[in-house]
Design a protein around this motif. Structure first.
Motif, PDB file in Angstrom:
ATOM      1  N   TRP A  74       0.864  -1.190   0.000  1.00  0.00           N
ATOM      2  CA  TRP A  74       0.000   0.000   0.000  1.00  0.00           C
ATOM      3  C   TRP A  74       0.900   1.240   0.000  1.00  0.00           C
ATOM      4  CZ3 TRP A  74      -5.304  -1.003   0.294  1.00  0.00           C
ATOM      5  CH2 TRP A  74      -5.662  -2.291   0.663  1.00  0.00           C
ATOM      6  N   PRO A  75       1.518   1.603  -1.113  1.00  0.00           N
ATOM      7  CA  PRO A  75       2.447   2.731  -1.117  1.00  0.00           C
ATOM      8  C   PRO A  75       1.790   4.068  -0.763  1.00  0.00           C
ATOM      9  CG  PRO A  75       2.008   1.993  -3.348  1.00  0.00           C
ATOM     10  CD  PRO A  75       1.400   0.981  -2.427  1.00  0.00           C
ATOM     11  N   GLU A  76       0.514   4.199  -1.048  1.00  0.00           N
ATOM     12  CA  GLU A  76      -0.177   5.460  -0.762  1.00  0.00           C
ATOM     13  C   GLU A  76      -0.267   5.748   0.743  1.00  0.00           C
ATOM     14  OE1 GLU A  76      -3.308   2.260  -1.527  1.00  0.00           O
ATOM     15  OE2 GLU A  76      -1.402   2.861  -2.418  1.00  0.00           O
ATOM     16  N   ILE A  77      -0.093   4.707   1.570  1.00  0.00           N
ATOM     17  CA  ILE A  77      -0.083   4.896   3.030  1.00  0.00           C
ATOM     18  C   ILE A  77       1.170   4.286   3.666  1.00  0.00           C
ATOM     19  CG2 ILE A  77      -2.581   5.188   3.300  1.00  0.00           C
ATOM     20  CD1 ILE A  77      -2.702   2.206   4.157  1.00  0.00           C
ATOM     21  N   ASN A  78       2.163   3.964   2.825  1.00  0.00           N
ATOM     22  CA  ASN A  78       3.458   3.431   3.293  1.00  0.00           C
ATOM     23  C   ASN A  78       3.318   2.138   4.095  1.00  0.00           C
ATOM     24  OD1 ASN A  78       4.853   5.756   2.248  1.00  0.00           O
ATOM     25  ND2 ASN A  78       4.099   6.876   4.022  1.00  0.00           N
ATOM     26  N   ARG A  79       2.412   1.264   3.698  1.00  0.00           N
ATOM     27  CA  ARG A  79       2.160   0.050   4.467  1.00  0.00           C
ATOM     28  C   ARG A  79       2.296  -1.207   3.617  1.00  0.00           C
ATOM     29  NH1 ARG A  79      -0.455   1.247   9.644  1.00  0.00           N
ATOM     30  NH2 ARG A  79       0.467   3.265  10.065  1.00  0.00           N
ATOM     31  N   ILE A  80       2.579  -2.276   4.320  1.00  0.00           N
ATOM     32  CA  ILE A  80       2.616  -3.620   3.757  1.00  0.00           C
ATOM     33  C   ILE A  80       1.832  -4.494   4.724  1.00  0.00           C
ATOM     34  CG2 ILE A  80       4.063  -5.607   3.128  1.00  0.00           C
ATOM     35  CD1 ILE A  80       5.879  -2.426   3.635  1.00  0.00           C
ATOM     36  N   THR A  81       0.942  -5.330   4.200  1.00  0.00           N
ATOM     37  CA  THR A  81       0.338  -6.355   5.040  1.00  0.00           C
ATOM     38  C   THR A  81       0.886  -7.688   4.566  1.00  0.00           C
ATOM     39  OG1 THR A  81      -1.639  -6.470   3.634  1.00  0.00           O
ATOM     40  CG2 THR A  81      -1.755  -5.038   5.575  1.00  0.00           C
ATOM     41  N   MET A  82       1.146  -8.555   5.525  1.00  0.00           N
ATOM     42  CA  MET A  82       1.847  -9.791   5.199  1.00  0.00           C
ATOM     43  C   MET A  82       1.390 -10.903   6.137  1.00  0.00           C
ATOM     44  SD  MET A  82       5.965 -10.349   5.407  1.00  0.00           S
ATOM     45  CE  MET A  82       6.055  -9.958   7.136  1.00  0.00           C
ATOM     46  N   ASP A  83       1.301 -12.086   5.593  1.00  0.00           N
ATOM     47  CA  ASP A  83       1.164 -13.228   6.487  1.00  0.00           C
ATOM     48  C   ASP A  83       2.036 -14.374   6.002  1.00  0.00           C
ATOM     49  OD1 ASP A  83      -0.989 -15.477   5.452  1.00  0.00           O
ATOM     50  OD2 ASP A  83      -1.600 -13.507   4.756  1.00  0.00           O
ATOM     51  N   VAL A  84       2.569 -15.077   6.986  1.00  0.00           N
ATOM     52  CA  VAL A  84       3.462 -16.213   6.749  1.00  0.00           C
ATOM     53  C   VAL A  84       2.969 -17.351   7.630  1.00  0.00           C
ATOM     54  CG1 VAL A  84       5.832 -17.072   6.884  1.00  0.00           C
ATOM     55  CG2 VAL A  84       5.418 -14.654   6.341  1.00  0.00           C
ATOM     56  N   TYR A  85       2.702 -18.477   7.013  1.00  0.00           N
ATOM     57  CA  TYR A  85       2.279 -19.656   7.772  1.00  0.00           C
ATOM     58  C   TYR A  85       3.028 -20.872   7.256  1.00  0.00           C
ATOM     59  CZ  TYR A  85      -0.567 -23.476   9.600  1.00  0.00           C
ATOM     60  OH  TYR A  85      -0.986 -24.633  10.220  1.00  0.00           O
ATOM     61  N   LEU A  86       3.623 -21.608   8.174  1.00  0.00           N
ATOM     62  CA  LEU A  86       4.244 -22.892   7.848  1.00  0.00           C
ATOM     63  C   LEU A  86       3.715 -23.927   8.822  1.00  0.00           C
ATOM     64  CD1 LEU A  86       8.009 -21.887   7.398  1.00  0.00           C
ATOM     65  CD2 LEU A  86       6.280 -22.180   5.611  1.00  0.00           C
ATOM     66  N   CYS A  87       3.337 -25.061   8.295  1.00  0.00           N
ATOM     67  CA  CYS A  87       2.887 -26.134   9.172  1.00  0.00           C
ATOM     68  C   CYS A  87       4.104 -26.856   9.750  1.00  0.00           C
ATOM     69  CB  CYS A  87       1.974 -27.101   8.431  1.00  0.00           C
ATOM     70  SG  CYS A  87       2.813 -28.111   7.198  1.00  0.00           S
ATOM     71  N   ASN A  88       3.851 -27.634  10.759  1.00  0.00           N
ATOM     72  CA  ASN A  88       4.920 -28.385  11.438  1.00  0.00           C
ATOM     73  C   ASN A  88       4.841 -29.882  11.145  1.00  0.00           C
ATOM     74  OD1 ASN A  88       5.975 -26.100  12.638  1.00  0.00           O
ATOM     75  ND2 ASN A  88       4.792 -26.318  14.499  1.00  0.00           N
TER      76      ASN A  88
END
Length: 120
Positions: A74-88
């Motif tokens: 989201w460059p217009e608000i200087n943001r990044i949303t992110m998710d990372v999931y790894l199973c075990n």
């Protein structure tokens, strides 16, 4: 292999802030960086989807054999949303999830606005 009752994993959801607009607008550099992380952590990509918007911000979902990484800029608000999931399933990936999340923040030269760890 881990016991059946512990085969789920860690899911980290983050909002990042970065003033490095060139990072938020460069899908190619981001994917190249993620591909390097996948090699470093011995993770297997099984598919990916992305979209680059008119303003060059992007969204990407990378499906892994072990689960996924998703990024939205989201460059217009200087943001990044992110998710990372790894199973075990084949081993404890908890520290890999944390390391990947931290390295992504470093890639974007970002500070962490919010971070939630969800044990599944």
């Amino acid at each position: 292999m881990l016991q059946k009752e512990s085969i789920l994993g860690l899911h980290i959801l983050q909002t990042l802030q970065s003033r490095k607009e060139e990072r938020l607008l460069n899908y190619t550099a981001c994917i190249h960086f993620i591909d390097g992380l996948l090699l470093e952590y011995n993770l297997e990509k099984v598919g990916e989807s992305h979209f680059v918007f008119d303003n060059n911000s992007f969204t990407t979902a990378i499906c892994l054999k072990e689960s996924h990484i998703c990024i939205h800029t989201w460059p217009e608000i200087n943001r990044i949303t992110m998710d990372v999931y790894l199973c075990n399933y084949s081993g404890d990936n908890t520290e890999k999830v944390r390391a990947i999340s931290n390295q992504m923040a470093t890639f974007f030269e970002a500070t962490i606005v919010s971070s939630n760890e969800i044990f599944r």
